[in-house]
Design a protein around this motif. Sequence first.
Motif: not given
Length: 308
Positions: A245-249, A182-184, A223-227, A189-192
Amino acid sequence: MDLHQKITELKKQKNAVILAHYYQVPEIQEVADYVGDSLGLSQKAAETDAEIIVFAGVHFMAETAKILNPNKKVLLPDLMAGCSLADSCPADVFRKLVEAHPGYTVITYVNCSAEVKALSDIICTSSNAEKIVNSVPKDVPIIFAPDKNLGKYIQKKTRRKMLLWDGACIVHEAFSIDKLLKLYKENPGSKIIAHPESESHILETATYVGSTAGMIDYVKKHPSEKFIVATEAGILHKMQQQVPQAVLIPAPAEEDNTCACSECAFMKMNTLQKLYDCLLNESPQIEVSEEIRKKAILPIERMLELSK
Ligand code: 13P
Ligand code: SF4
């Protein structure tokens, strides 16, 4: 002086080194001389010339440092900081399994007791498990303990005959696949990225699977992606520091509707105050009997040699 300064002063006076795991609270990571994964921490423990090692991690990690340094004081801020995975493999039961399978090479994940290490041929960590398994001749069957999830993952990668111990980590088994998917979806565009102690349905969703240090290195390369990060939430501190810069969830756990993060209660038993107290009092100390130590050091040294 605040606690951080007091610890820094005391550390110099006593010629002590502070080794911390990525799952420790941020204030401990900030005062440590080295923060790393299990392999990096074992390598640092093997090469330090400090007289005292303060291990900010869990019991099996400090015990590994003591096995490598019998003449040094190894301190753990809270002796109750154990590990569910290590606890899932009692040495007396494991001995019976080993004895019932002559001809098998026994590879154990570093998350186990000194007694279990003493029954093993080679130790591995999540960052070198594939390499260690591949170092065993192809026709030799393997007993792999105690983590069944890491074992399954490596078995799939290496296609080796492996008898798996039925152990698991309570933190990594808590991730919810439904909530993760669901979060994905909510974060296009995020990566697990996931730690291999996670269950296979979680690992199958991941673009990268690796140790805590491996996960940080992977994020550094993008570095500029969302994980979405499927491991203990303590890792987010160093990861974010190194890749601002990375977005971390944090990946969501099944039971967790409040903070959406997973924490290892054992790792979090250590606090900055307990770290200061243990350095001041040089207690609690880790002790390992010489009989067990002499046996347990051999598979650890084999691992260190194979990891150079
Ligand atoms: P790493 O070796 O990847 O740091 O893992 C240690 C651990 O306990 C994971 O739960
Ligand atoms: Fe053990 Fe799991 Fe905590 Fe790691 S996260 S120390 S494997 S209980």
